[in-house]
Design a protein around this motif. Sequence first.
Motif, PDB file in Angstrom:
ATOM      1  N   GLU A  84       4.256   2.316   2.091  1.00  7.15           N
ATOM      2  CA  GLU A  84       5.024   3.417   1.519  1.00  7.15           C
ATOM      3  C   GLU A  84       4.284   4.717   1.834  1.00  7.15           C
ATOM      4  OE1 GLU A  84       6.312   5.026  -2.907  1.00  7.15           O
ATOM      5  OE2 GLU A  84       6.042   2.856  -2.609  1.00  7.15           O
ATOM      6  N   ARG A  85       5.020   5.796   2.062  1.00  6.94           N
ATOM      7  CA  ARG A  85       4.393   7.032   2.526  1.00  6.94           C
ATOM      8  C   ARG A  85       4.705   8.205   1.612  1.00  6.94           C
ATOM      9  NH1 ARG A  85       7.068   5.644   8.360  1.00  6.94           N
ATOM     10  NH2 ARG A  85       6.245   3.514   8.397  1.00  6.94           N
ATOM     11  N   ALA A  86       3.705   9.066   1.443  1.00 10.16           N
ATOM     12  CA  ALA A  86       3.889  10.302   0.684  1.00 10.16           C
ATOM     13  C   ALA A  86       3.026  11.384   1.337  1.00 10.16           C
ATOM     14  CB  ALA A  86       3.487  10.111  -0.773  1.00 10.16           C
ATOM     15  N   ILE A  87       3.497  12.622   1.206  1.00  8.74           N
ATOM     16  CA  ILE A  87       2.792  13.773   1.786  1.00  8.74           C
ATOM     17  C   ILE A  87       2.408  14.726   0.659  1.00  8.74           C
ATOM     18  CG2 ILE A  87       2.976  15.717   3.401  1.00  8.74           C
ATOM     19  CD1 ILE A  87       3.141  13.041   4.785  1.00  8.74           C
ATOM     20  N   PHE A  88       1.239  15.355   0.794  1.00 10.27           N
ATOM     21  CA  PHE A  88       0.930  16.452  -0.127  1.00 10.27           C
ATOM     22  C   PHE A  88       0.696  17.720   0.689  1.00 10.27           C
ATOM     23  CE2 PHE A  88      -3.182  14.468   0.746  1.00 10.27           C
ATOM     24  CZ  PHE A  88      -4.083  15.516   0.851  1.00 10.27           C
ATOM     25  N   ARG A 131       1.172   1.293  -8.998  1.00 15.43           N
ATOM     26  CA  ARG A 131       2.082   0.277  -8.439  1.00 15.43           C
ATOM     27  C   ARG A 131       1.529  -0.337  -7.158  1.00 15.43           C
ATOM     28  NH1 ARG A 131       6.154   1.960  -6.077  1.00 15.43           N
ATOM     29  NH2 ARG A 131       5.591   4.173  -5.998  1.00 15.43           N
ATOM     30  N   LYS A 132       0.982   0.494  -6.325  1.00 13.12           N
ATOM     31  CA  LYS A 132       0.477   0.046  -5.027  1.00 13.12           C
ATOM     32  C   LYS A 132      -0.956   0.533  -4.838  1.00 13.12           C
ATOM     33  CE  LYS A 132       4.980   0.077  -2.646  1.00 13.12           C
ATOM     34  NZ  LYS A 132       4.968  -1.179  -1.885  1.00 13.12           N
ATOM     35  N   ASP A 153       0.821  -1.211   0.000  1.00 14.63           N
ATOM     36  CA  ASP A 153       0.000   0.000   0.000  1.00 14.63           C
ATOM     37  C   ASP A 153       0.856   1.262   0.000  1.00 14.63           C
ATOM     38  OD1 ASP A 153      -2.500  -1.433   0.234  1.00 14.63           O
ATOM     39  OD2 ASP A 153      -1.948  -1.823   2.311  1.00 14.63           O
ATOM     40  N   LEU A 154       0.264   2.324  -0.538  1.00 13.57           N
ATOM     41  CA  LEU A 154       0.829   3.668  -0.478  1.00 13.57           C
ATOM     42  C   LEU A 154      -0.173   4.545   0.257  1.00 13.57           C
ATOM     43  CD1 LEU A 154       2.678   6.083  -1.380  1.00 13.57           C
ATOM     44  CD2 LEU A 154       1.247   6.197  -3.449  1.00 13.57           C
ATOM     45  N   TYR A 204      -8.018   7.772 -10.117  1.00 13.63           N
ATOM     46  CA  TYR A 204      -6.813   6.942 -10.023  1.00 13.63           C
ATOM     47  C   TYR A 204      -7.033   5.644  -9.243  1.00 13.63           C
ATOM     48  CZ  TYR A 204      -4.306  10.920 -11.943  1.00 13.63           C
ATOM     49  OH  TYR A 204      -3.866  11.935 -12.767  1.00 13.63           O
ATOM     50  N   GLY A 205      -8.262   5.330  -8.914  1.00 15.65           N
ATOM     51  CA  GLY A 205      -8.551   4.066  -8.248  1.00 15.65           C
ATOM     52  C   GLY A 205      -8.039   3.989  -6.825  1.00 15.65           C
ATOM     53  N   ALA A 206      -8.073   5.106  -6.096  1.00 17.90           N
ATOM     54  CA  ALA A 206      -7.561   5.148  -4.727  1.00 17.90           C
ATOM     55  C   ALA A 206      -8.705   5.095  -3.713  1.00 17.90           C
ATOM     56  CB  ALA A 206      -6.747   6.423  -4.507  1.00 17.90           C
ATOM     57  N   PHE A 207      -8.345   4.722  -2.479  1.00 25.69           N
ATOM     58  CA  PHE A 207      -9.280   4.744  -1.355  1.00 25.69           C
ATOM     59  C   PHE A 207      -9.242   6.123  -0.689  1.00 25.69           C
ATOM     60  CE2 PHE A 207      -8.227   0.257  -1.819  1.00 25.69           C
ATOM     61  CZ  PHE A 207      -9.437  -0.392  -1.577  1.00 25.69           C
ATOM     62  N   VAL A 208     -10.357   6.515  -0.087  1.00 25.29           N
ATOM     63  CA  VAL A 208     -10.442   7.784   0.649  1.00 25.29           C
ATOM     64  C   VAL A 208     -10.728   7.488   2.108  1.00 25.29           C
ATOM     65  CG1 VAL A 208     -11.617  10.003   0.896  1.00 25.29           C
ATOM     66  CG2 VAL A 208     -11.254   9.021  -1.388  1.00 25.29           C
TER      67      VAL A 208
END
Length: 394
Positions: free
Chosen positions: A147-151, A169-170, A125-126, A199-203
């Motif tokens: 994996e982690r990302a910040i906005f 990818r994740k 997961d990201l 983008y097929g992401a979860f919220v």
Amino acid sequence: MPKASFEYLNGELERLQQKGMYRLPTVWSGASGPWMETDGRKLLQLSSNNYLGFTGHPDIKKAAIEAIEKLGAGSGSVRTITGTLDIHDELERELADFKGTEAALVFQSGFTTNQGALSLLGTDDLVISDELNHASIIDGIRLTKAERAIFAHKDMDQLELRLKENDGRKRAFIITDGVFSMDGDIAPLPEIVELAEKYGAFVYVDDAHASGVLGRNGKGSTDHFGLHGRVHIQVGTLSKAVGVVGGYVAGADVLKRYLIHKARPFLFSTSQPPAVAAACLAAIRLLRRSQPLIDRLWDNANFFRTRLQEEGFDTAGSETPIVPILIGAPDKTAEFSRLLLEEGVYAQGIVYPTVAMDKGRVRCIVTAAHTKDDLTFAVDRIVAVAKRTGLLKG
């Protein structure tokens, strides 16, 4: 060998004092309310999360007392052994119906709710998190192997860039507060949901400060924006506007069943005392008929914020009953809060590391229990202190 001693901690405490970052809890006499007493002084309270005044509501107190008499003081176990009483099951059913989701799972605190819910994340997961998300989200993410990302705060262009960089990818999870606790602004949830669907992401939305405040009857930010069925995970608190203590995850039934088996705060903590669960249940039922009270909360908040802005204060991005007054350095913020206390107003200073070093603020929280006279009193004292300290010109 020298005797072990904690004297070494004094150096750090002295450093905190010098920088205006040292503060011990204030001890209050009596119940939470718009006016509270400490050390024999009655002060106007502008730091409580008791948005609707539910902590002292007679229906909620009655439910707690009756639960103690019927079910005892404690549950006797963790939820997965003998600690799930019928009152816990009833509370979760009521919460799911209130939030418009398949299921809900209750935790012992709002902080541990995020730690438990985020255990969903793994190496595949990201997680993409708003930079101003609450500490409980940050700590929960740190405990995962995702994996982690910040906005940047509410920056949708940067959020989309993070999603593009992932390129499928994740599994991606976008996490945001519904209402941000330090600035009092609201997440751009419709735009977040649109990007997630693109983008097929979860919220994942943490509605700690939106529960009981945003949406019809306080159902939260998902309801506020009409996004039912498009937000995958809704986290909420049972303190703050609900007036008791605890937290919950609302979402799909399969998510609930997974967390029952995997969420360590749920698995290894004794369940809510019956009185707490019963009080929470009474509060949720009360919310269903409390729209006039919520309307009063917003009327008070708008009145107070407008008055401060007219006087020339910087209230950051406040859109809600959380109304910060930006001061700056930690020492100046602490001094401003101390002088307000002398004037009869309790409004705590918030400084680094909770906010950036130069973004210290006195965070005011308006409630439905305040009167316009209370709020006028507060504005007058805030203006007097601001002129005294040079924040406003005299």
